[in-house]
Design a protein around this motif. Structure first.
Motif, PDB file in Angstrom:
ATOM      1  N   ASN A   1       0.835  -1.205   0.000  1.00 32.59           N
ATOM      2  CA  ASN A   1       0.000   0.000   0.000  1.00 32.59           C
ATOM      3  C   ASN A   1       0.867   1.251   0.000  1.00 32.59           C
TER       4      ASN A   1
ATOM      5  N   MET B   1      -4.811  -5.836  -9.300  1.00 31.40           N
ATOM      6  CA  MET B   1      -3.729  -6.159  -8.369  1.00 31.40           C
ATOM      7  C   MET B   1      -4.312  -6.663  -7.059  1.00 31.40           C
ATOM      8  N   THR B   2      -3.999  -7.898  -6.722  1.00 29.12           N
ATOM      9  CA  THR B   2      -4.392  -8.471  -5.435  1.00 29.12           C
ATOM     10  C   THR B   2      -3.141  -8.600  -4.572  1.00 29.12           C
TER      11      THR B   2
ATOM     12  N   ILE C   1       2.685  -4.394  -6.226  1.00 31.80           N
ATOM     13  CA  ILE C   1       2.403  -3.280  -7.134  1.00 31.80           C
ATOM     14  C   ILE C   1       3.601  -2.333  -7.232  1.00 31.80           C
TER      15      ILE C   1
ATOM     16  N   THR D   1      -6.965  -1.814  -7.852  1.00 33.93           N
ATOM     17  CA  THR D   1      -6.437  -2.507  -6.675  1.00 33.93           C
ATOM     18  C   THR D   1      -7.593  -3.055  -5.850  1.00 33.93           C
ATOM     19  N   THR D   2      -7.286  -4.079  -5.073  1.00 29.74           N
ATOM     20  CA  THR D   2      -8.293  -4.643  -4.182  1.00 29.74           C
ATOM     21  C   THR D   2      -7.610  -5.129  -2.919  1.00 29.74           C
TER      22      THR D   2
ATOM     23  N   VAL E   1      -4.082  -3.709  -1.101  1.00 33.06           N
ATOM     24  CA  VAL E   1      -3.239  -3.014  -2.073  1.00 33.06           C
ATOM     25  C   VAL E   1      -3.785  -1.618  -2.338  1.00 33.06           C
TER      26      VAL E   1
ATOM     27  N   TRP F   1      -2.701   2.354  -4.367  1.00 35.29           N
ATOM     28  CA  TRP F   1      -1.804   3.338  -4.998  1.00 35.29           C
ATOM     29  C   TRP F   1      -2.632   4.602  -5.246  1.00 35.29           C
TER      30      TRP F   1
ATOM     31  N   HIS G   1      -9.748   1.741  -6.420  1.00 36.23           N
ATOM     32  CA  HIS G   1      -9.762   0.610  -5.497  1.00 36.23           C
ATOM     33  C   HIS G   1     -11.154  -0.013  -5.504  1.00 36.23           C
TER      34      HIS G   1
END
Length: 535
Positions: A73, A301-302, A306, A318-319, A322, A324, A329
């Motif tokens: 994260n 992205m899991t 990342i 993202t999930t 994660v 950015w 998300h």
């Protein structure tokens, strides 16, 4: 900031911006969250002594610690939320154990804004560790990083409904122990070994979660080329996210591809049954900037891995933990935004043939032919086993692993796992009596499978693991690798070759201890190491 928790830490430690891409603010907020989570752990330990088990605090502990692992994260706003949630849970639990006196992070009141939080966090970074003994500091940091790896696996398992209060208790006890000012060197060493032992339990939980939900992996051929049509790429480690996405994309004309450590997912019966799980795209996590920029579809992205996605920020989602800044998300297992983006993009214009690889050689698959393997060893057809795996990375020196595998004799078997395999995963090494010479055991957490295979072979030959014709040649990058190394040490496994460089947080005295007690050694050259390992 100062951070040396990963293998690529610049010049022994990142001080301005992380090689991973995290800013000074992000790194410092992570330091504060980790410190506060240790305070929550202190309260949880005290509450447990009074017969109080707090399920919400337990699960939050592993999520918070996991969120500070490398490449998870990078979103400061989400760290602020985690910090505030940590304090709310801590104070709620503290109210249930009146009469107990707390101090340090168990009573720290967080500031109200990011500048204030960052100012607070600066007090709790590595460089401000009050421990005066460098060897104790080294061991405590090793323990902290190992616990980050344990937390990652515990969180993965919890996502699929597998939890263990004893595991949570041990994690919290060890987190609290890192704050202790009176631990001896022997106690710190034992704490590290205990971290290794509980990591075995965490990996066992995750193995059970994955196999009870999706079946035991089976040897499976995976296409590396593309199939014409719309596309979504899934990276990270999480099987449930992949299965949910496969379900939500059925009948929509979208092909799903795996990336990085998602490659082993093709071996699970309940995942590979989906016909639109089309194949694997790309290689390891550190190549994603080029590979993702060229991917003509949406990207999910899991878990961790990342990198800065600025060149394709509109395509990446993202999930879980994660994050950015600027990337959308998605939560609540609703991947509609990912699907809509994929449908709006061109996808692959035509089929491409880039060959295939085999996956699915986890413990059940290997042990199903154990008799054949044992007979081949007794007959002299298999002379040696090498476990070559771990994390991949971008620093020079990792081509060692490619060359090492290429040079292994034709009467040896190479077991591999984690993203380190992408240095050689598509090499054609042939077979020994029908047994492939290159066996992909799975993700990094499937080190559990590798350990079970080794223990089963030792039992079959009535010897210890260290007496087997088995050598471990490992690469490390982040904190899950630290946890796995501690697990191997806790099992008493010796003679490990480790590279491409040794951790910056290991002092010369701690390294000497590892050499003297476990004969750990840095990699040298493939020829020299092969000659030594084969005797």
């Amino acid at each position: 900031m100062f951070c040396y928790q990963c293998e690529q830490a610049a010049k022994g430690g990142c001080t301005k911006i992380g090689v991973c891409g995290k800013t000074d603010n992000t790194a410092t907020l992570q330091d504060l969250l980790l410190h506060l989570t240790k305070g929550l752990s202190q309260v949880a330990v005290a509450a447990r002594k009074n017969g109080i088990e707090d399920a919400e605090a337990n699960l939050f502990t592993v999520k918070a610690v996991f969120s500070t692992l490398t490449n998870v994260n990078f979103d400061d706003a989400r760290f602020v939320k985690l910090i505030n949630e940590c304090v709310t849970l801590r104070d709620s639990l503290k109210a249930k154990v009146p009469g107990v006196e707390f101090d340090g992070p168990a009573v720290l009141v967080p500031a109200l804004d990011i500048p204030g939080l960052v100012a607070q966090g600066r007090q709790f970074g590595v460089e401000n560790d009050p421990e005066p003994n460098p060897d104790l500091k080294s061991l405590k940091q090793t323990l902290t990083y190992g616990l980050k790896g344990v937390a990652a696996y515990a969180d993965h398992a919890a996502i699929l409904g597998k939890e263990d209060n004893e595991l949570y208790a041990k994690i919290q006890e060890l987190l609290a122990a890192t704050l202790s000012t009176d631990l001896t060197l022997e106690q710190c060493v034992e704490a590290g070994l205990e971290c290794g032992r509980i990591n075995i339990r965490a990996m066992e939980l995750l193995d059970d979660a994955n196999t009870s939900t999706y079946g035991h992996p089976e040897p499976t051929e995976v296409k590396l080329g593309a199939t014409a049509g719309k596309a979504i790429l899934v990276s990270g480690h999480d099987l449930k996210d992949l299965e949910t996405l496969l379900r939500q994309t059925e009948g929509k004309g979208i092909n799903i591809y795996t990336h990085g450590e998602m490659l082993p997912c093709h071996g699970y019966p309940e995942l590979k049954k989906y016909p639109h799980l089309a194949g694997h795209y790309g290689t390891a996590w550190q190549n994603q900037k080029k590979e993702f920029a060229e991917f003509p579809g949406a990207i999910l992205m899991t878990t961790n891995c990342i990198q800065d996605p600025k060149n394709y920020i509109e395509n990446i989602f993202t999930t879980g933990l994660v994050g950015w800044p600027g990337a959308v998300h998605v939560g609540n297992e609703d991947f509609t935004p990912v699907i809509e983006r994929a449908l709006a993009m061109d996808g692959f214009a035509a089929d491409t043939d880039k060959g295939s690889v085999m996956v699915g050689f986890a413990r059940n698959a290997v042990m199903s032919v154990a008799g054949t393997v044992i007979d081949a060893v007794k007959a002299g057809d298999i002379k040696h086993f090498f476990l070559v795996g771990g994390c991949d990375g971008a620093k020079p020196g990792r081509n060692y692993y490619t060359e090492f595998v290429e040079k292994t004799p034709k009467d040896t078997i190479v077991l591999t796992l984690a993203c380190g395999k992408f240095r050689f995963f598509d090499k054609q090494l042939g077979d020994i009596g029908g047994i492939p010479r290159l066996l992909d055991i799975g993700q990094c957490n499937d080190a559990y499978s590798a350990v079970q295979i080794a223990l089963a072979l030792a039992d079959a030959f009535d010897c210890g693991v260290n007496d087997l014709p088995l050598s471990l040649v490992l690469s490390w990058y982040e904190q899950k690798a630290v946890a796995i190394l501690l697990s191997l040490l806790a099992l008493g496994i010796k003679n490990i070759k480790l590279g491409p460089t040794l951790p910056a947080f290991i002092t010369p005295n701690v390294l000497n201890y590892l050499v003297e007690n476990y004969n750990i050694a840095p990699i040298t050259t493939p020829d020299q190491d092969l000659a030594e390992l084969l005797g």
